[in-house]
Design a protein around this motif. Structure first.
Motif, short mmCIF file in Angstrom:
data_model
loop_
_atom_site.label_atom_id
_atom_site.label_comp_id
_atom_site.label_asym_id
_atom_site.label_seq_id
_atom_site.Cartn_x
_atom_site.Cartn_y
_atom_site.Cartn_z
N GLY A 47 0.80 -1.22 0.00
CA GLY A 47 0.00 0.00 0.00
C GLY A 47 0.83 1.27 0.00
N ASP A 48 0.42 2.22 0.85
CA ASP A 48 1.09 3.51 0.92
C ASP A 48 2.47 3.44 1.56
OD1 ASP A 48 -1.08 4.76 -0.27
OD2 ASP A 48 -2.03 5.25 1.65
N SER A 49 2.84 2.29 2.10
CA SER A 49 4.15 2.12 2.74
C SER A 49 5.23 1.70 1.75
CB SER A 49 4.05 1.06 3.85
OG SER A 49 3.12 1.46 4.82
N PHE A 50 4.96 1.82 0.46
CA PHE A 50 5.91 1.34 -0.54
C PHE A 50 7.30 1.94 -0.37
CE2 PHE A 50 8.17 1.58 -4.55
CZ PHE A 50 8.17 0.26 -4.92
N ALA A 51 7.40 3.26 -0.27
CA ALA A 51 8.71 3.91 -0.17
C ALA A 51 9.44 3.45 1.09
CB ALA A 51 8.56 5.44 -0.18
N GLY A 69 2.98 -1.24 -4.43
CA GLY A 69 2.21 -0.31 -3.61
C GLY A 69 2.17 1.05 -4.28
N GLN A 70 1.86 2.05 -3.49
CA GLN A 70 1.74 3.39 -4.03
C GLN A 70 2.82 4.28 -3.45
OE1 GLN A 70 -1.27 2.05 -2.36
NE2 GLN A 70 -1.46 0.97 -4.28
N ALA A 71 3.32 5.19 -4.28
CA ALA A 71 4.27 6.20 -3.87
C ALA A 71 3.93 7.48 -4.62
CB ALA A 71 5.70 5.77 -4.19
N ALA A 90 1.38 1.15 -13.77
CA ALA A 90 0.04 1.68 -13.51
C ALA A 90 -1.00 0.56 -13.59
CB ALA A 90 -0.29 2.77 -14.51
N LEU A 91 -1.57 0.25 -12.44
CA LEU A 91 -2.69 -0.69 -12.38
C LEU A 91 -3.86 0.05 -11.77
CD1 LEU A 91 -0.94 -3.86 -10.86
CD2 LEU A 91 -1.55 -3.47 -13.24
N SER A 92 -5.00 0.02 -12.43
CA SER A 92 -6.15 0.72 -11.87
C SER A 92 -6.64 -0.03 -10.63
CB SER A 92 -7.28 0.83 -12.90
OG SER A 92 -7.90 -0.42 -13.07
#
Length: 100
Positions: A47-51, A69-71, A90-92
């Motif tokens: 998730g948002d913890s990718f970085a 995840g997302q960054a 990019a995956l929706s």
């Protein structure tokens, strides 16, 4: 005086080209879906913890594993500047739900 047809005359060759393009588009879509399924199946979603997770792995604080995840753009830029390899894909959100 009439305006020229922007798409050219309707000919059998033009119809064959349209069918070929539609077929190529369908093939590319199928290939993208297959690749997306492989990515989802072989990675852990952080998730948002990718970085944060990417840094922990890079600096040996946690075991290396395939993650996704997302960054933000700034987070991704900072990772690259630190020498951490990333691959933006990019995956929706709706596609990820279907694949999981």
């Amino acid at each position: 005086m009439g305006l020229p047809d922007a798409y050219g005359p309707a000919t059998p060759a033009a119809g064959a080209q349209a069918v070929a393009l539609a077929s190529a588009d369908a093939s590319l879509t199928a290939a993208w879906l297959e690749l997306s399924q492989r990515i989802v199946a072989s990675t852990q979603d952080v998730g948002d913890s990718f970085a944060e997770e990417a840094r922990k792995m890079h600096y040996g604080e946690t075991e290396e594993r395939a993650i996704r995840g997302q960054a933000t753009v700034d987070e991704a830029r900072a990772l690259v500047e630190e020498g951490i390899d990333i691959l933006p894909v990019a995956l929706s959100q709706s596609l990820k739900k279907i694949l999981q």
